[in-house]
Design a protein around this motif. Structure first.
Motif, PDB file in Angstrom:
ATOM      1  N   ALA A 399      31.255  -1.897  62.938  1.00 38.20           N
ATOM      2  CA  ALA A 399      30.724  -2.749  64.130  1.00 38.20           C
ATOM      3  C   ALA A 399      29.964  -2.209  65.174  1.00 38.20           C
ATOM      4  N   VAL A 400      28.840  -2.101  65.020  1.00 40.64           N
ATOM      5  CA  VAL A 400      27.795  -1.436  66.155  1.00 40.64           C
ATOM      6  C   VAL A 400      27.765  -2.431  67.647  1.00 40.64           C
ATOM      7  N   ARG A 401      28.289  -1.869  68.537  1.00 45.04           N
ATOM      8  CA  ARG A 401      28.421  -2.713  69.899  1.00 45.04           C
ATOM      9  C   ARG A 401      26.997  -2.679  70.368  1.00 45.04           C
ATOM     10  N   GLU A 402      26.220  -1.590  70.582  1.00 49.10           N
ATOM     11  CA  GLU A 402      24.947  -1.465  71.304  1.00 49.10           C
ATOM     12  C   GLU A 402      24.278  -0.240  70.801  1.00 49.10           C
ATOM     13  N   LEU A 403      22.763  -0.369  70.800  1.00 49.02           N
ATOM     14  CA  LEU A 403      22.257   0.851  70.527  1.00 49.02           C
ATOM     15  C   LEU A 403      21.087   1.231  71.583  1.00 49.02           C
ATOM     16  N   VAL A 404      21.517   2.511  71.968  1.00 52.78           N
ATOM     17  CA  VAL A 404      20.550   2.871  73.244  1.00 52.78           C
ATOM     18  C   VAL A 404      19.712   4.071  72.887  1.00 52.78           C
ATOM     19  N   VAL A 405      18.433   4.061  73.170  1.00 53.38           N
ATOM     20  CA  VAL A 405      17.692   5.059  72.887  1.00 53.38           C
ATOM     21  C   VAL A 405      17.255   5.887  74.125  1.00 53.38           C
ATOM     22  N   ARG A 406      17.283   7.142  74.135  1.00 52.14           N
ATOM     23  CA  ARG A 406      16.729   7.957  75.296  1.00 52.14           C
ATOM     24  C   ARG A 406      15.723   8.843  75.007  1.00 52.14           C
ATOM     25  N   ASN A 407      15.001   9.198  75.726  1.00 54.67           N
ATOM     26  CA  ASN A 407      13.809  10.328  75.510  1.00 54.67           C
ATOM     27  C   ASN A 407      14.551  11.492  75.975  1.00 54.67           C
ATOM     28  N   SER A 408      13.676  12.565  75.888  1.00 52.20           N
ATOM     29  CA  SER A 408      14.163  14.111  75.926  1.00 52.20           C
ATOM     30  C   SER A 408      14.618  14.345  77.531  1.00 52.20           C
ATOM     31  N   LEU A 409      14.333  13.600  78.320  1.00 49.19           N
ATOM     32  CA  LEU A 409      14.821  13.649  79.812  1.00 49.19           C
ATOM     33  C   LEU A 409      16.249  12.851  79.994  1.00 49.19           C
ATOM     34  N   GLY A 410      16.709  12.308  78.936  1.00 49.90           N
ATOM     35  CA  GLY A 410      17.975  11.584  79.117  1.00 49.90           C
ATOM     36  C   GLY A 410      17.788  10.120  79.618  1.00 49.90           C
ATOM     37  N   GLN A 411      16.483   9.555  79.654  1.00 48.57           N
ATOM     38  CA  GLN A 411      16.431   8.411  80.272  1.00 48.57           C
ATOM     39  C   GLN A 411      16.499   7.395  79.343  1.00 48.57           C
ATOM     40  N   VAL A 412      16.957   6.234  79.497  1.00 48.50           N
ATOM     41  CA  VAL A 412      17.170   4.999  78.408  1.00 48.50           C
ATOM     42  C   VAL A 412      15.601   4.528  78.383  1.00 48.50           C
ATOM     43  N   VAL A 413      15.223   4.329  77.198  1.00 48.12           N
ATOM     44  CA  VAL A 413      13.884   3.574  77.157  1.00 48.12           C
ATOM     45  C   VAL A 413      13.936   2.389  76.194  1.00 48.12           C
ATOM     46  N   HIS A 414      15.083   2.056  75.734  1.00 46.66           N
ATOM     47  CA  HIS A 414      15.205   0.928  74.635  1.00 46.66           C
ATOM     48  C   HIS A 414      16.634   0.644  74.591  1.00 46.66           C
ATOM     49  N   ARG A 415      17.175  -0.503  74.434  1.00 46.59           N
ATOM     50  CA  ARG A 415      18.494  -0.981  74.047  1.00 46.59           C
ATOM     51  C   ARG A 415      18.070  -2.101  73.228  1.00 46.59           C
ATOM     52  N   ALA A 416      19.207  -2.195  72.427  1.00 47.13           N
ATOM     53  CA  ALA A 416      19.492  -3.319  71.056  1.00 47.13           C
ATOM     54  C   ALA A 416      20.786  -3.539  70.996  1.00 47.13           C
ATOM     55  N   ALA A 417      20.655  -4.949  70.802  1.00 46.72           N
ATOM     56  CA  ALA A 417      21.946  -5.506  70.292  1.00 46.72           C
ATOM     57  C   ALA A 417      22.717  -4.809  69.171  1.00 46.72           C
ATOM     58  N   GLY A 418      24.135  -4.951  69.299  1.00 47.63           N
ATOM     59  CA  GLY A 418      24.781  -4.393  68.083  1.00 47.63           C
ATOM     60  C   GLY A 418      24.704  -5.189  66.780  1.00 47.63           C
ATOM     61  N   SER A 419      25.312  -4.771  65.613  1.00 47.69           N
ATOM     62  CA  SER A 419      25.083  -5.513  64.219  1.00 47.69           C
ATOM     63  C   SER A 419      26.109  -4.938  63.419  1.00 47.69           C
ATOM     64  N   THR A 420      26.676  -5.644  62.672  1.00 48.78           N
ATOM     65  CA  THR A 420      27.516  -5.012  61.472  1.00 48.78           C
ATOM     66  C   THR A 420      26.867  -4.914  60.064  1.00 48.78           C
ATOM     67  N   ALA A 421      25.357  -5.147  60.149  1.00 50.56           N
ATOM     68  CA  ALA A 421      24.654  -5.269  58.990  1.00 50.56           C
ATOM     69  C   ALA A 421      24.685  -3.795  58.267  1.00 50.56           C
ATOM     70  N   PRO A 422      24.423  -3.860  56.862  1.00 53.72           N
ATOM     71  CA  PRO A 422      24.085  -2.558  56.178  1.00 53.72           C
ATOM     72  C   PRO A 422      23.105  -1.975  56.817  1.00 53.72           C
ATOM     73  N   GLN A 423      21.980  -2.444  57.278  1.00 53.89           N
ATOM     74  CA  GLN A 423      20.846  -1.580  58.000  1.00 53.89           C
ATOM     75  C   GLN A 423      20.164  -2.760  58.876  1.00 53.89           C
TER      76      GLN A 423
END
Length: 455
Positions: A399-423
């Motif tokens: 169960a993935v609650r949330e997915l957060v993407v950060r750039n090389s400076l550590g800044q959040v550049v994208h957020r996505a809702a969680g999922s339990t799907a195989p992909q």
């Protein structure tokens, strides 16, 4: 109000698309050439200046004081293996050797090591494209060790890039390989953020280093007939936070061998089960493109997920997971680590599970979550690099609650809702070209995966 929101939007867009100026790349190895692993060590041609060829399968280079000073709090690593005259799948490793300070060379067996990465080469024909494959790792915990003064006061840090190959099949099967003994080219780069100050609260305890685990050799098991190995050790100081970093892969290509049977693995700390896992990807299809030599693993056409999961412990062309086991605070004194693979059969008394594990902790504060992986997940991202569409594979259905993407400076550049799907797929085409870290947040931790966007 609309003008304010528009201004904030422009600012945020500028932050997302700003150049990655804070990144520093350290080229450790650049196309070093490996030779027949069974032959006498090649002396001519000599390796590049500053590089030691310990064996035909093992190169080493000392990190300079300037390079270590440039390292920040985040550290990623890219290993690139290019084809020469070995067209089979082979095991490779990246190791950190702690060498007595000031030494100009060393005997590998005489110094302490930790294995920081492992990978499997694809079946490659050097005359076809792609003729190389890259493996990306998030190893920010290693950055803390490289900055640790209690280690650097006594040791120099040498990086080893290892890949064992033999040319015998390619000598007859690959055009241009007749009579040749060279097998692969290897390169390794570190990428880090802004320099960080030295640290004095990190503790490292190597436990097992590329050690054999099986049930038929007295040196590789606690009890003959059982696939169990225990390490007892003493921790001289108490730790406010600690973790184990574990690397295993099953090998043995004989009939019924361990390469082809997925087994449950169990890892214990102080006799308490801390991690159970079954190696293997949901599918090896993302790595088919690198396997340009016909072979019996990939076959002539795509296989279903179920087919891959029925026999594949790992994928030629893929990396082996680094499993982080969070322990929390630890008292000084006696401790133990144990790994068990109770169903392993080792048909015909063949095969092995090379095992590396080390403990890393802090005498004050907590370990960074950068580079951690959740104990119950086996996530991977593909394609990598990507033009913008990135698939997150979650074969265990955690169960993935949330997915957060950060750039090389550590800044959040994208957020996505969680999922339990195989992909599930992320649409990241709006991001600038560069290196990013995906934080896959679950109930029991954060798994980080490094990936690249290349438009």
């Amino acid at each position: 109000m609309k003008k304010t929101l528009l201004f904030l939007g422009v600012v945020l867009l500028a932050l997302v698309r700003q150049p990655l100026a804070a990144q520093t790349t350290i080229n450790v190895f650049n196309g070093v050439l490996y030779y027949d692993g069974y032959a006498a060590t090649v002396t001519n041609p000599a390796p590049p200046t500053g590089v030691i060829r310990h064996r035909n399968d093992l190169y080493a280079r000392r990190l300079t004081a300037t390079e270590i000073q440039s390292i920040g709090t985040l550290l990623t690593m890219k290993v690139t293996i290019a084809a020469a005259c070995d067209n089979y799948d082979r095991i490779g490793n990246v190791n950190l050797a702690l060498v007595p300070k000031g030494a100009t060379t060393y005997v590998p067996a005489d110094v302490q090591h930790i294995e920081i990465a492992r990978y499997i080469t694809p079946f490659m024909d050097k005359n076809k494209t792609p003729s190389s494959v890259s493996y990306d790792y998030e190893i920010s915990n290693i950055a803390a060790l490289l900055k640790e003064t209690s280690l650097s006061a006594n040791y120099d840090f040498w990086v080893e890039l290892q890949v064992f190959g033999v040319p015998y099949a390619a000598n007859t099967q690959i055009a241009g390989c007749t009579g040749r003994t060279d097998v692969f080219y290897g390169s390794l780069d570190f990428t880090t953020n802004a320099p960080a100050p030295a640290q004095s609260a990190n503790v490292l305890r190597p436990l097992l280093y590329q050690a054999s685990l099986n049930n038929y050799q007295a040196s590789a098991t606690d009890t003959l007939g059982k696939t169990t190995r225990t390490v007892n050790f003493i921790l001289p100081v108490g730790l406010t936070d600690a973790a184990l970093f574990l690397v295993t892969s099953n090998h043995g290509a004989n009939s019924g061998g361990e390469e082809y049977n997925r087994r449950m693995h169990y890892a214990y700390f102080d006799n308490v089960l801390k991690l159970s896992y079954k190696p293997g990807r949901v599918s090896c299809e993302p790595f088919r493109q690198y396997n340009t030599q016909a072979n019996g693993i990939y076959g002539p056409s795509a296989q279903t997920n179920a087919q891959w999961q029925s026999f594949s412990n790992w994928c030629p062309g893929d990396k082996i997971d680094i499993r982080r086991i969070n322990l929390g605070p630890l008292a000084a004194g006696s401790h133990s680590f144990r790994i068990r693979v109770p169903d392993a059969a080792f048909a015909g008394g063949q095969g092995d599970i090379p095992t590396s594990v080390y403990l890393q902790g802090k005498t004050s504060g907590v370990l960074s979550t950068a580079g951690s992986r959740t104990a119950t997940g086996a996530f991977f991202l593909y394609p990598n690099p990507s033009a913008g569409l990135v698939t997150v594979a979650n074969p265990a259905g955690v169960a993935v609650r949330e997915l957060v993407v950060r750039n090389s400076l550590g800044q959040v550049v994208h957020r996505a809702a969680g999922s339990t799907a195989p992909q599930f797929t992320l649409s990241l085409g709006s991001l600038a070209a560069g290196t990013y870290v995906a934080e896959i947040r679950t109930a029991d931790g954060v798994a980080t995966r490094t990936f690249q966007v290349a438009h």
